[in-house]
Design an enzyme around this catalytic site. Structure first.
Site, PDB file in Angstrom:
ATOM      1  N   ASN A   7     -26.244  23.881 -71.966  1.00  0.00           N
ATOM      2  CA  ASN A   7     -26.283  23.597 -73.467  1.00  0.00           C
ATOM      3  C   ASN A   7     -27.074  24.782 -74.035  1.00  0.00           C
ATOM      4  OD1 ASN A   7     -27.121  22.730 -76.177  1.00  0.00           O
ATOM      5  ND2 ASN A   7     -27.907  20.585 -75.112  1.00  0.00           N
ATOM      6  N   ARG A  91     -21.817  22.443 -73.964  1.00  0.00           N
ATOM      7  CA  ARG A  91     -22.006  21.489 -74.991  1.00  0.00           C
ATOM      8  C   ARG A  91     -21.933  22.043 -76.475  1.00  0.00           C
ATOM      9  NH1 ARG A  91     -27.074  19.903 -78.112  1.00  0.00           N
ATOM     10  NH2 ARG A  91     -26.082  18.141 -79.494  1.00  0.00           N
ATOM     11  N   HIS A 180     -23.417  13.133 -81.822  1.00  0.00           N
ATOM     12  CA  HIS A 180     -23.713  12.582 -80.711  1.00  0.00           C
ATOM     13  C   HIS A 180     -22.455  11.549 -80.026  1.00  0.00           C
ATOM     14  CE1 HIS A 180     -28.040  11.274 -82.806  1.00  0.00           C
ATOM     15  NE2 HIS A 180     -28.041  12.461 -81.372  1.00  0.00           N
ATOM     16  N   ILE A 209     -30.601   6.108 -80.067  1.00  0.00           N
ATOM     17  CA  ILE A 209     -31.762   6.192 -80.615  1.00  0.00           C
ATOM     18  C   ILE A 209     -32.640   7.224 -79.863  1.00  0.00           C
ATOM     19  CG2 ILE A 209     -33.317   4.872 -82.038  1.00  0.00           C
ATOM     20  CD1 ILE A 209     -31.773   2.631 -82.089  1.00  0.00           C
ATOM     21  N   GLY A 210     -32.703   8.359 -80.308  1.00  0.00           N
ATOM     22  CA  GLY A 210     -33.757   9.254 -79.841  1.00  0.00           C
ATOM     23  C   GLY A 210     -34.465   9.863 -80.843  1.00  0.00           C
ATOM     24  N   ARG A 241     -36.175  13.031 -89.601  1.00  0.00           N
ATOM     25  CA  ARG A 241     -35.190  12.892 -90.787  1.00  0.00           C
ATOM     26  C   ARG A 241     -35.376  11.808 -91.628  1.00  0.00           C
ATOM     27  NH1 ARG A 241     -30.677  14.658 -86.479  1.00  0.00           N
ATOM     28  NH2 ARG A 241     -31.885  15.704 -85.084  1.00  0.00           N
ATOM     29  N   MET A 284     -41.815   7.769 -81.193  1.00  0.00           N
ATOM     30  CA  MET A 284     -41.801   6.353 -81.083  1.00  0.00           C
ATOM     31  C   MET A 284     -43.011   5.611 -80.374  1.00  0.00           C
ATOM     32  SD  MET A 284     -40.815   3.410 -82.392  1.00  0.00           S
ATOM     33  CE  MET A 284     -39.092   3.720 -83.154  1.00  0.00           C
ATOM     34  N   ARG A 285     -43.446   6.323 -79.157  1.00  0.00           N
ATOM     35  CA  ARG A 285     -44.655   5.885 -78.477  1.00  0.00           C
ATOM     36  C   ARG A 285     -45.856   5.800 -79.136  1.00  0.00           C
ATOM     37  NH1 ARG A 285     -42.515   9.382 -73.335  1.00  0.00           N
ATOM     38  NH2 ARG A 285     -42.174  10.605 -75.255  1.00  0.00           N
ATOM     39  N   GLY A 333     -33.841   3.985 -77.414  1.00  0.00           N
ATOM     40  CA  GLY A 333     -33.156   2.961 -77.221  1.00  0.00           C
ATOM     41  C   GLY A 333     -33.180   2.385 -75.523  1.00  0.00           C
ATOM     42  N   GLU A 334     -33.221   3.428 -74.874  1.00  0.00           N
ATOM     43  CA  GLU A 334     -33.338   3.204 -73.315  1.00  0.00           C
ATOM     44  C   GLU A 334     -34.514   2.486 -72.840  1.00  0.00           C
ATOM     45  OE1 GLU A 334     -32.068   6.556 -71.021  1.00  0.00           O
ATOM     46  OE2 GLU A 334     -30.394   6.781 -72.590  1.00  0.00           O
ATOM     47  N   GLU A 385     -24.854  12.861 -71.101  1.00  0.00           N
ATOM     48  CA  GLU A 385     -23.848  13.555 -71.898  1.00  0.00           C
ATOM     49  C   GLU A 385     -23.446  14.748 -70.897  1.00  0.00           C
ATOM     50  OE1 GLU A 385     -26.790  13.277 -74.789  1.00  0.00           O
ATOM     51  OE2 GLU A 385     -25.366  14.010 -76.213  1.00  0.00           O
TER      52      GLU A 385
HETATM   53  P1  ADP Z   1     -33.412  13.665 -78.464  1.00  0.00           P
HETATM   54  O1  ADP Z   1     -33.051  13.260 -79.656  1.00  0.00           O
HETATM   55  O2  ADP Z   1     -34.388  14.965 -78.635  1.00  0.00           O
HETATM   56  O3  ADP Z   1     -32.622  13.905 -77.173  1.00  0.00           O
HETATM   57  P2  ADP Z   1     -34.676  11.640 -76.799  1.00  0.00           P
HETATM   58  O4  ADP Z   1     -33.414  10.980 -76.955  1.00  0.00           O
HETATM   59  O5  ADP Z   1     -35.231  12.009 -75.730  1.00  0.00           O
HETATM   60  O6  ADP Z   1     -34.779  12.536 -77.873  1.00  0.00           O
HETATM   61  O7  ADP Z   1     -35.626  10.658 -77.595  1.00  0.00           O
HETATM   62  C1  ADP Z   1     -37.062  10.784 -77.869  1.00  0.00           C
HETATM   63  C2  ADP Z   1     -37.643   9.665 -78.280  1.00  0.00           C
HETATM   64  O8  ADP Z   1     -37.723   8.686 -77.236  1.00  0.00           O
HETATM   65  C3  ADP Z   1     -39.115   9.771 -78.972  1.00  0.00           C
HETATM   66  O9  ADP Z   1     -39.200   9.137 -80.039  1.00  0.00           O
HETATM   67  C4  ADP Z   1     -39.736   9.122 -77.827  1.00  0.00           C
HETATM   68  O10 ADP Z   1     -41.020   8.434 -78.485  1.00  0.00           O
HETATM   69  C5  ADP Z   1     -38.850   8.037 -77.366  1.00  0.00           C
HETATM   70  N1  ADP Z   1     -39.433   7.394 -76.039  1.00  0.00           N
HETATM   71  C6  ADP Z   1     -39.173   8.066 -74.959  1.00  0.00           C
HETATM   72  N2  ADP Z   1     -39.829   7.191 -73.897  1.00  0.00           N
HETATM   73  C7  ADP Z   1     -40.244   6.074 -74.478  1.00  0.00           C
HETATM   74  C8  ADP Z   1     -40.786   4.944 -74.185  1.00  0.00           C
HETATM   75  N3  ADP Z   1     -41.014   4.433 -72.957  1.00  0.00           N
HETATM   76  N4  ADP Z   1     -41.015   3.707 -75.212  1.00  0.00           N
HETATM   77  C9  ADP Z   1     -40.618   4.170 -76.376  1.00  0.00           C
HETATM   78  N5  ADP Z   1     -40.005   5.158 -76.796  1.00  0.00           N
HETATM   79  C10 ADP Z   1     -39.826   6.024 -75.922  1.00  0.00           C
END
Ligand code: ADP
Length: 401
Positions: A7, A91, A180, A209-210, A241, A284-285, A333-334, A385
Site C-alpha cells: 500500500n 492497493r 473501502h 467505521i474507522g 470529516r 473514538m477512544r 466497528g470492531e 483488506e
Molecule cells: P483507519 O480508517 O485509519 O484505517 P482504523 O480502522 O484503524 O482507522 O480506526 C481507527 C479508529 O478506531 C479510531 O477512532 C480509534 O479510536 C478507534 N478504535 C480503535 N480501538 C478502539 C477501541 N478499543 N475502542 C473504541 N474505538 C477504538
C-alpha cells in the site's frame, strides 16, 4: 506462492508478505517519511522481534529495495532469496469506471491509473510510484492492482448519479464511486460464511467505521449503494470529516469567512467530524473516555455520530426493502462496544436484537452479536483488506499462467 502486498502512499509504504499455501502472514511493516533524510522503517517478522531503524530513503525505489533487503535479511528475513516473491499486489484507491475488478498490471492498466489522477490526486500518483518501483527492484515479477472503488461498480445509476447537470458526469466523471470496497467485499463474504448462508441470498449492510467510515448496502452479493461518494468526504460523520452537509453551506461559509478552495476543503476533511464537535479529538477512544467523565461536547459528538450511522442503516434497509445481516468492521466497528450498543438499541423496529454479553466479549474472530432469536443477524467481522488483495493477486497470476 509468496505474495507481497503493498500500500504505497506519497510518503509511506506499508507491506505484508503472504504465504498463500495457508494464507499466513510471514512479515509486515512500513516505511514512513519517504523523501526525508530520517525515514523510519519498521519491520515485523511474524514470531520474531520487530526491527526499527532510521535512515535516508529518498524515493519509492529505495523504499522497495529496503523492504526486499529486510525480507531476505539473514537475521530478520523470512525468505532466503528475492526470487521466492512470485507476485506483488497493490492497493489502489481509485479505479474510476474502468476497473470493475482487480487486474494484472500492464502498460494499459498503468495508463488508466494515470488518467484517474484527477479523481484521486493524493493517492493514485503514489500508487503508480509503488508499481514502478517494484518493476525496478523485482523485474519480471507479475503485479496486480486491487481497487477500493471496484466493488461498488455494481451500483445502479439511481445510486451513483447526483441530481446535478449530467454534463458534469460526462465531462468530468462527477458521480458516486464509493470507497473501502475491498473491506466491504471481504467482510460481506466472511459474514455469509459465518452464517453458513449464500451471500447471494442475503440483504446486508456493512458498516466500515474507522477514522474514515462508510456504510454499504449489499443485495445478492452486490453493492447497490454506499455512503461515500465521488470522494471519501460524503456520508457518515467521521473522525475529522464532516460527511453529509447541506452543499450550500460551502459557498456560504467561503464567502463569510473569505476562505480559499483549499481552506474550505481542509475545513471539511481535516477539521470537522468528531474532532469539531467534541473540540477534543478525532479518536473514538478519547471521545468515549471524555464522555464517560461527563464531557458534554464529547457526548454530543458521540450521539451525532451514532445517529448518523442509524440513519444510513435505516435508509439502506429501505433501499433493499429489508435487511438480513448487519456487519460492523474497522477500528471503531470492531472495538467499540458502546458504539455498537448505541446503534443497535435504536434499531429494534428492524428486527435487530443485541446480545449484550456477546457484544461485550473481546475477540479477534468474526462473530455474531445479535441474540439467537434476532430476526436480523448482527456480526462483528474484523476486516482484512491485505488478505483480499493477496487472494485476488494469487487468482489473477494463476489464471494467467
Ligand atoms: P483507519 O480508517 O485509519 O484505517 P482504523 O480502522 O484503524 O482507522 O480506526 C481507527 C479508529 O478506531 C479510531 O477512532 C480509534 O479510536 C478507534 N478504535 C480503535 N480501538 C478502539 C477501541 N478499543 N475502542 C473504541 N474505538 C477504538
Amino acid at each position: 506462492m509468496k505474495i507481497l502486498v503493498i500500500n504505497a502512499g506519497s510518503s509511506s509504504l506499508k507491506y505484508q508478505l503472504y504465504d498463500m499455501s495457508d494464507e499466513s502472514v510471514l512479515a509486515s511493516g512500513r516505511v514512513e517519511r519517504i523523501g526525508m533524510d530520517s525515514s523510519i522503517v519498521t519491520h515485523e517478522p511474524v514470531g520474531a522481534l520487530e526491527v526499527r531503524d532510521v535512515s535516508e530513503i529518498l524515493d519509492h525505489v529505495s523504499a522497495v529495495k529496503r523492504v526486499i533487503d529486510l525480507l531476505t535479511h539473514k537475521e530478520y528475513g523470512v525468505v532466503t532469496s528475492m526470487s521466492e516473491i512470485e507476485a506483488v499486489g497493490h492497493r489502489i484507491v481509485h479505479g474510476g469506471e474502468v476497473f470493475k475488478n482487480s487486474a494484472l498490471v500492464t502498460m494499459e492498466v498503468k495508463k488508466e491509473i494515470k488518467r484517474l489522477f484527477d479523481l484521486a490526486p493524493l493517492h493514485n500518483p503514489a500508487h503508480l510510484m509503488g508499481i514502478t518501483a517494484v518493476e525496478n527492484v523485482l523485474p519480471g515479477v507479475p503485479q496486480a492492482v486491487v481497487f477500493d472503488t471496484a466493488f461498488h461498480q455494481t451500483m445502479p445509476d439511481t445510486s451513483y448519479l447526483y441530481p446535478i447537470p449530467t454534463v458534469l458526469y460526462r465531462r468530468h466523471g462527477v458521480r458516486r464511486y464509493g470507497f473501502h470496497g475491498t473491506s466491504h467485499a471481504y467482510v460481506s463474504d466472511k459474514a455469509a460464511r459465518v452464517l453458513n448462508k449464500p451471500l447471494e441470498s442475503l440483504k446486508m449492510i456493512t458498516c466500515h467505521i474507522g477514522n474514515g467510515a462508510s456504510c454499504t448496502a449489499i443485495k445478492d452479493g452486490k453493492s447497490i449503494d454506499t455512503s461515500m461518494g465521488m470522494t471519501p468526504l460524503e456520508g457518515l460523520m467521521m473522525g475529522t470529516r464532516s460527511g453529509d452537509i447541506d452543499p450550500a453551506i460551502v459557498p456560504f461559509v467561503m464567502n463569510k469567512e473569505e476562505l480559499t478552495l483549499n481552506e474550505a476543503s481542509s475545513m471539511l476533511n481535516k477539521h470537522s467530524g468528531m474532532l469539531a464537535i467534541s473540540g477534543l479529538s478525532s479518536d473514538m477512544r478519547e471521545v468515549t473516555d471524555a464522555m464517560n467523565e461527563g464531557d458534554k461536547n464529547a457526548k454530543l459528538a458521540f450521539d451525532m455520530y451514532v445517529y448518523r450511522v442509524k440513519k444510513y442503516i435505516g435508509a439502506y434497509a429501505a433501499a433493499m426493502n429489508g435487511l438480513d445481516v448487519l456487519v460492523f468492521t474497522a477500528g471503531v466497528g470492531e472495538n467499540s462496544v458502546v458504539l455498537r450498543k448505541a446503534v443497535m438499541e435504536g434499531l429494534t423496529f428492524l428486527g435487530l436484537e443485541l446480545d449484550e454479553k456477546r457484544n461485550a466479549a473481546r475477540s479477534k474472530e468474526a462473530r455474531q452479536i445479535s441474540t439467537d432469536r434476532s430476526k436480523v443477524k448482527a456480526l462483528v467481522v474484523p476486516t482484512n483488506e491485505e488478505l483480499l488483495i493477496a487472494r485476488d493477486t494469487y487468482a489473477l497470476v494463476n489464471e494467467a499462467q
